[in-house]
Design a protein around this motif. Structure first.
Motif, PDB file in Angstrom:
ATOM      1  N   UNK A 164       0.825  -1.210   0.000  1.00 30.24           N
ATOM      2  CA  UNK A 164       0.000   0.000   0.000  1.00 30.24           C
ATOM      3  C   UNK A 164       0.858   1.258   0.000  1.00 30.24           C
ATOM      4  N   UNK A 165       1.954   1.211   0.707  1.00 29.77           N
ATOM      5  CA  UNK A 165       2.843   2.373   0.743  1.00 29.77           C
ATOM      6  C   UNK A 165       3.382   2.707  -0.648  1.00 29.77           C
ATOM      7  N   UNK A 166       3.652   1.660  -1.429  1.00 30.91           N
ATOM      8  CA  UNK A 166       4.120   1.879  -2.799  1.00 30.91           C
ATOM      9  C   UNK A 166       3.044   2.531  -3.663  1.00 30.91           C
ATOM     10  N   UNK A 167       1.783   2.202  -3.356  1.00 27.13           N
ATOM     11  CA  UNK A 167       0.673   2.700  -4.172  1.00 27.13           C
ATOM     12  C   UNK A 167       0.153   4.060  -3.714  1.00 27.13           C
ATOM     13  N   UNK A 168       0.574   4.525  -2.529  1.00 27.86           N
ATOM     14  CA  UNK A 168      -0.013   5.745  -1.959  1.00 27.86           C
ATOM     15  C   UNK A 168       0.080   6.972  -2.882  1.00 27.86           C
ATOM     16  N   UNK A 169       1.203   7.218  -3.569  1.00 31.69           N
ATOM     17  CA  UNK A 169       1.233   8.371  -4.486  1.00 31.69           C
ATOM     18  C   UNK A 169       0.159   8.279  -5.571  1.00 31.69           C
ATOM     19  N   UNK A 170      -0.098   7.066  -6.064  1.00 34.67           N
ATOM     20  CA  UNK A 170      -1.130   6.890  -7.079  1.00 34.67           C
ATOM     21  C   UNK A 170      -2.513   7.128  -6.493  1.00 34.67           C
ATOM     22  N   UNK A 171      -2.718   6.708  -5.243  1.00 42.06           N
ATOM     23  CA  UNK A 171      -3.997   6.950  -4.570  1.00 42.06           C
ATOM     24  C   UNK A 171      -4.291   8.441  -4.500  1.00 42.06           C
ATOM     25  N   UNK A 172      -3.295   9.221  -4.145  1.00 43.75           N
ATOM     26  CA  UNK A 172      -3.470  10.668  -4.055  1.00 43.75           C
ATOM     27  C   UNK A 172      -3.843  11.273  -5.410  1.00 43.75           C
ATOM     28  N   UNK A 173      -3.190  10.800  -6.456  1.00 43.12           N
ATOM     29  CA  UNK A 173      -3.492  11.321  -7.798  1.00 43.12           C
ATOM     30  C   UNK A 173      -4.918  10.957  -8.227  1.00 43.12           C
ATOM     31  N   UNK A 174      -5.330   9.716  -7.924  1.00 43.19           N
ATOM     32  CA  UNK A 174      -6.689   9.291  -8.277  1.00 43.19           C
ATOM     33  C   UNK A 174      -7.721  10.135  -7.529  1.00 43.19           C
ATOM     34  N   UNK A 175      -7.458  10.374  -6.255  1.00 42.89           N
ATOM     35  CA  UNK A 175      -8.395  11.183  -5.464  1.00 42.89           C
ATOM     36  C   UNK A 175      -8.473  12.602  -6.011  1.00 42.89           C
ATOM     37  N   UNK A 176      -7.354  13.172  -6.375  1.00 41.39           N
ATOM     38  CA  UNK A 176      -7.328  14.536  -6.914  1.00 41.39           C
ATOM     39  C   UNK A 176      -8.096  14.636  -8.220  1.00 41.39           C
ATOM     40  N   UNK A 177      -8.160  13.545  -8.955  1.00 41.81           N
ATOM     41  CA  UNK A 177      -8.877  13.545 -10.234  1.00 41.81           C
ATOM     42  C   UNK A 177     -10.340  13.127 -10.079  1.00 41.81           C
ATOM     43  N   UNK A 178     -10.759  12.894  -8.833  1.00 46.19           N
ATOM     44  CA  UNK A 178     -12.162  12.595  -8.581  1.00 46.19           C
ATOM     45  C   UNK A 178     -12.559  11.153  -8.826  1.00 46.19           C
ATOM     46  N   UNK A 179     -11.584  10.260  -8.897  1.00 39.70           N
ATOM     47  CA  UNK A 179     -11.881   8.832  -9.091  1.00 39.70           C
ATOM     48  C   UNK A 179     -12.413   8.264  -7.787  1.00 39.70           C
ATOM     49  N   UNK A 180     -13.504   7.515  -7.848  1.00 38.27           N
ATOM     50  CA  UNK A 180     -14.114   6.945  -6.644  1.00 38.27           C
ATOM     51  C   UNK A 180     -13.671   5.493  -6.448  1.00 38.27           C
TER      52      UNK A 180
ATOM     53  N   UNK B 230      -8.578   4.302  -1.145  1.00 40.53           N
ATOM     54  CA  UNK B 230      -9.404   5.472  -1.464  1.00 40.53           C
ATOM     55  C   UNK B 230     -10.595   5.579  -0.519  1.00 40.53           C
ATOM     56  N   UNK B 231     -11.211   4.418  -0.251  1.00 41.79           N
ATOM     57  CA  UNK B 231     -12.399   4.416   0.604  1.00 41.79           C
ATOM     58  C   UNK B 231     -12.060   4.798   2.043  1.00 41.79           C
ATOM     59  N   UNK B 232     -10.988   4.208   2.579  1.00 44.38           N
ATOM     60  CA  UNK B 232     -10.652   4.431   3.987  1.00 44.38           C
ATOM     61  C   UNK B 232     -10.012   5.805   4.227  1.00 44.38           C
ATOM     62  N   UNK B 233      -9.067   6.151   3.387  1.00 40.09           N
ATOM     63  CA  UNK B 233      -8.262   7.338   3.655  1.00 40.09           C
ATOM     64  C   UNK B 233      -8.948   8.644   3.265  1.00 40.09           C
ATOM     65  N   UNK B 234     -10.001   8.544   2.450  1.00 39.43           N
ATOM     66  CA  UNK B 234     -10.704   9.758   2.048  1.00 39.43           C
ATOM     67  C   UNK B 234     -12.196   9.687   2.385  1.00 39.43           C
ATOM     68  N   UNK B 235     -12.504   8.831   3.371  1.00 37.33           N
ATOM     69  CA  UNK B 235     -13.868   8.743   3.918  1.00 37.33           C
ATOM     70  C   UNK B 235     -14.923   8.536   2.828  1.00 37.33           C
ATOM     71  N   UNK B 236     -14.685   7.544   1.982  1.00 34.08           N
ATOM     72  CA  UNK B 236     -15.623   7.244   0.894  1.00 34.08           C
ATOM     73  C   UNK B 236     -16.192   5.835   1.014  1.00 34.08           C
ATOM     74  N   UNK B 237     -16.205   5.290   2.227  1.00 32.35           N
ATOM     75  CA  UNK B 237     -16.733   3.950   2.436  1.00 32.35           C
ATOM     76  C   UNK B 237     -18.257   3.961   2.345  1.00 32.35           C
TER      77      UNK B 237
END
Length: 200
Positions: free
Chosen positions: A11-27, A75-82
């Protein structure tokens, strides 16, 4: 000890990608559905064209699927989208993806259909036991020895092996014969974990 134990590092390796997806509004649900669609398409193609060489791609599909599964959860846990919809999609998607990606083995020559079906049934049962554990304890059962990530490694490696050495297709039966009791063991461990936690 299973591959699930190294999930935090993955997950740590993927975290930068998670941030980019969230910034682009991906759910999270969009990521989950993407993983499911990719798995179904890959499974249909491998089933329709059961050429050993094409199974070289199975490891790639499984790796991408595991990455997408990690991304939707983060995405669900870290950005409260569960959401309840997301929880349902996640569990149902895992089962459908497993069936889609592992069923193509049954279409290869010299591979026993019944062993493939048995392993698919037991794979689904492990996920059911995980959900039962979550219902009883509030935590999803992820015990091994053959959880979702471990299955991906096992069958991805098997796909690589038959692509490189198609003359040994019969060995796939041995892989499935070994996988079956390991899946039963996984079910027992997950149910046992839930019982201990609830002091049943």
């Amino acid at each position: 000890m299973t591959l699930y134990d190294i999930k935090p590092q993955f997950q740590n390796l993927l975290r930068p990608l998670v941030l980019k997806l969230h910034q682009r509004g991906v759910t999270p649900n969009q990521v989950t559905l993407t993983a499911l669609a990719m798995s179904v398409i890959a499974g249909v193609l491998l089933s329709a064209f059961p050429c050993p060489l094409l199974f070289l791609s199975l490891g790639v599909f499984l790796t991408v699927r595991m990455a997408l599964n990690a991304l939707d959860g983060m995405l669900a846990r870290e950005f409260n989208q569960q959401t309840r919809t997301g929880a349902i999609l996640n569990e149902v998607g895992d089962i459908l993806s497993d069936v889609s990606l592992y069923l193509p083995f049954a279409f290869l020559p010299d591979v026993s259909l019944w062993w493939v079906i048995l392993v698919l049934f037991l794979s689904c049962l492990t996920e059911f036991c995980a959900v039962v554990s979550q219902t009883l304890t509030g935590q999803r059962g992820n015990g091994g020895p053959l959880g979702k990530s471990d299955r991906a490694l096992l069958f991805g490696t098997t796909g690589l092996g038959i692509a490189l050495w198609p003359q040994y297709l019969f060995i796939i039966n041995i892989v499935f014969i070994i996988a079956a009791p390991l899946l039963v063991w996984t079910c027992i461990n997950r149910c046992r974990g839930a019982m201990v936690a609830k002091n049943v």
